[in-house]
Design a protein around this motif. Structure first.
Motif, PDB file in Angstrom:
ATOM      1  N   ALA A   6       0.826  -1.127   0.062  1.00 53.35           N
ATOM      2  CA  ALA A   6       0.078  -0.096  -0.029  1.00 53.35           C
ATOM      3  C   ALA A   6       0.876   1.511   0.043  1.00 53.35           C
ATOM      4  O   ALA A   6       0.357   2.093  -0.687  1.00 53.35           O
ATOM      5  N   PHE A   7       1.872   0.957   0.657  1.00 50.65           N
ATOM      6  CA  PHE A   7       2.971   2.414   0.668  1.00 50.65           C
ATOM      7  C   PHE A   7       3.520   2.651  -0.552  1.00 50.65           C
ATOM      8  O   PHE A   7       3.450   4.003  -1.138  1.00 50.65           O
ATOM      9  N   ASN A  16      -7.263   3.272  -4.285  1.00 49.49           N
ATOM     10  CA  ASN A  16      -7.007   1.903  -3.514  1.00 49.49           C
ATOM     11  C   ASN A  16      -8.073   0.945  -3.356  1.00 49.49           C
ATOM     12  O   ASN A  16      -7.911  -0.218  -3.130  1.00 49.49           O
ATOM     13  N   VAL A  17      -9.332   1.750  -3.215  1.00 51.25           N
ATOM     14  CA  VAL A  17     -10.566   0.832  -3.166  1.00 51.25           C
ATOM     15  C   VAL A  17     -10.542  -0.618  -3.844  1.00 51.25           C
ATOM     16  O   VAL A  17     -10.749  -1.609  -3.378  1.00 51.25           O
ATOM     17  N   GLY A  18     -10.151  -0.399  -5.096  1.00 50.53           N
ATOM     18  CA  GLY A  18     -10.105  -1.706  -5.835  1.00 50.53           C
ATOM     19  C   GLY A  18      -8.946  -2.523  -5.622  1.00 50.53           C
ATOM     20  O   GLY A  18      -9.358  -3.830  -5.746  1.00 50.53           O
ATOM     21  N   LEU A  19      -7.836  -1.991  -5.194  1.00 47.39           N
ATOM     22  CA  LEU A  19      -6.733  -2.832  -4.655  1.00 47.39           C
ATOM     23  C   LEU A  19      -7.083  -3.576  -3.581  1.00 47.39           C
ATOM     24  O   LEU A  19      -6.606  -4.764  -3.177  1.00 47.39           O
ATOM     25  N   PHE A  20      -8.160  -3.247  -2.811  1.00 44.18           N
ATOM     26  CA  PHE A  20      -8.455  -3.948  -1.483  1.00 44.18           C
ATOM     27  C   PHE A  20      -9.300  -5.116  -1.693  1.00 44.18           C
ATOM     28  O   PHE A  20      -9.617  -6.017  -0.786  1.00 44.18           O
ATOM     29  N   ALA A  21      -9.866  -4.892  -2.805  1.00 44.00           N
ATOM     30  CA  ALA A  21     -11.042  -5.910  -3.274  1.00 44.00           C
ATOM     31  C   ALA A  21     -10.140  -7.345  -3.778  1.00 44.00           C
ATOM     32  O   ALA A  21     -10.214  -8.547  -3.413  1.00 44.00           O
ATOM     33  N   ILE A  22      -8.985  -7.262  -4.198  1.00 37.06           N
ATOM     34  CA  ILE A  22      -7.900  -8.322  -4.502  1.00 37.06           C
ATOM     35  C   ILE A  22      -7.681  -9.401  -3.286  1.00 37.06           C
ATOM     36  O   ILE A  22      -7.827 -10.487  -3.557  1.00 37.06           O
ATOM     37  N   PRO A  23      -7.032  -8.729  -2.369  1.00 37.31           N
ATOM     38  CA  PRO A  23      -6.716  -9.609  -1.216  1.00 37.31           C
ATOM     39  C   PRO A  23      -8.017 -10.229  -0.681  1.00 37.31           C
ATOM     40  O   PRO A  23      -8.164 -11.452  -0.287  1.00 37.31           O
ATOM     41  N   PHE A  36      -3.970  -3.363   4.996  1.00 37.72           N
ATOM     42  CA  PHE A  36      -3.684  -2.726   3.651  1.00 37.72           C
ATOM     43  C   PHE A  36      -4.399  -1.320   3.565  1.00 37.72           C
ATOM     44  O   PHE A  36      -4.018  -0.454   3.118  1.00 37.72           O
ATOM     45  N   LEU A  37      -5.762  -1.325   4.026  1.00 35.14           N
ATOM     46  CA  LEU A  37      -6.681  -0.399   4.054  1.00 35.14           C
ATOM     47  C   LEU A  37      -5.747   1.007   4.612  1.00 35.14           C
ATOM     48  O   LEU A  37      -5.742   2.249   4.210  1.00 35.14           O
ATOM     49  N   GLY A  38      -5.594   0.957   5.979  1.00 33.41           N
ATOM     50  CA  GLY A  38      -4.843   1.667   6.724  1.00 33.41           C
ATOM     51  C   GLY A  38      -3.412   2.291   6.337  1.00 33.41           C
ATOM     52  O   GLY A  38      -3.161   3.397   6.290  1.00 33.41           O
ATOM     53  N   ALA A  39      -2.713   1.299   5.751  1.00 30.67           N
ATOM     54  CA  ALA A  39      -1.288   1.594   5.474  1.00 30.67           C
ATOM     55  C   ALA A  39      -1.372   2.816   4.417  1.00 30.67           C
ATOM     56  O   ALA A  39      -0.232   3.417   4.072  1.00 30.67           O
ATOM     57  N   ASP A  40      -2.606   3.068   3.701  1.00 31.93           N
ATOM     58  CA  ASP A  40      -2.331   3.948   2.522  1.00 31.93           C
ATOM     59  C   ASP A  40      -2.283   5.403   3.453  1.00 31.93           C
ATOM     60  O   ASP A  40      -1.950   6.489   2.431  1.00 31.93           O
ATOM     61  N   LEU A  41      -2.370   5.470   4.401  1.00 32.47           N
ATOM     62  CA  LEU A  41      -2.395   6.577   5.365  1.00 32.47           C
ATOM     63  C   LEU A  41      -0.889   7.049   5.719  1.00 32.47           C
ATOM     64  O   LEU A  41      -0.343   8.129   5.824  1.00 32.47           O
ATOM     65  N   LEU A  66       1.749   4.747  13.093  1.00 34.83           N
ATOM     66  CA  LEU A  66       0.484   4.138  12.536  1.00 34.83           C
ATOM     67  C   LEU A  66       1.076   2.648  11.697  1.00 34.83           C
ATOM     68  O   LEU A  66       0.297   1.869  11.599  1.00 34.83           O
ATOM     69  N   TYR A  67       2.409   2.890  11.159  1.00 37.59           N
ATOM     70  CA  TYR A  67       2.681   1.637  10.645  1.00 37.59           C
ATOM     71  C   TYR A  67       2.805   0.503  11.549  1.00 37.59           C
ATOM     72  O   TYR A  67       2.152  -0.395  11.144  1.00 37.59           O
ATOM     73  N   ARG A  68       3.132   0.829  12.730  1.00 36.50           N
ATOM     74  CA  ARG A  68       3.408  -0.321  13.800  1.00 36.50           C
ATOM     75  C   ARG A  68       2.073  -0.905  13.978  1.00 36.50           C
ATOM     76  O   ARG A  68       1.724  -2.072  14.358  1.00 36.50           O
TER      77      ARG A  68
END
Length: 81
Positions: A6-7, A16-23, A36-41, A66-68
């Motif tokens: 996501a980073f 990134n919403v479309g990318l969340f659907a893949i996993p 994955f959703l939160g990591a885009d922050l 946030l990463y941790r």
């Protein structure tokens, strides 16, 4: 792994919403998808904006925190499955 992907794939939260659907469609755990959703922050552009407006110490501290949290979310959820 999801926070790292996501980073580097940050194109905006809506992008990134479309990318969340893949996993999720490949039966990844809910914790992995949430990490994955939160990591885009914690993307390079967001860190840069925070550094510019709030100072680099705050930006790097908040990003590391946030990463941790996102990594812990993914690991905790996988451990509970």
């Amino acid at each position: 792994m999801a926070p790292v992907v996501a980073f580097f794939s940050f194109i905006g939260s809506m992008g990134n919403v479309g990318l969340f659907a893949i996993p999720w469609s490949r039966e990844a755990s809910f914790g992995d998808v949430m990490a994955f959703l939160g990591a885009d922050l914690v993307a390079t552009t967001v860190i840069w904006v925070h550094g510019k407006f709030y100072g680099w110490h705050y930006a790097l501290y908040t990003s590391a925190l946030l990463y941790r949290c996102f990594v812990a979310t993914g690991i905790t959820r996988v451990a509970l499955d």
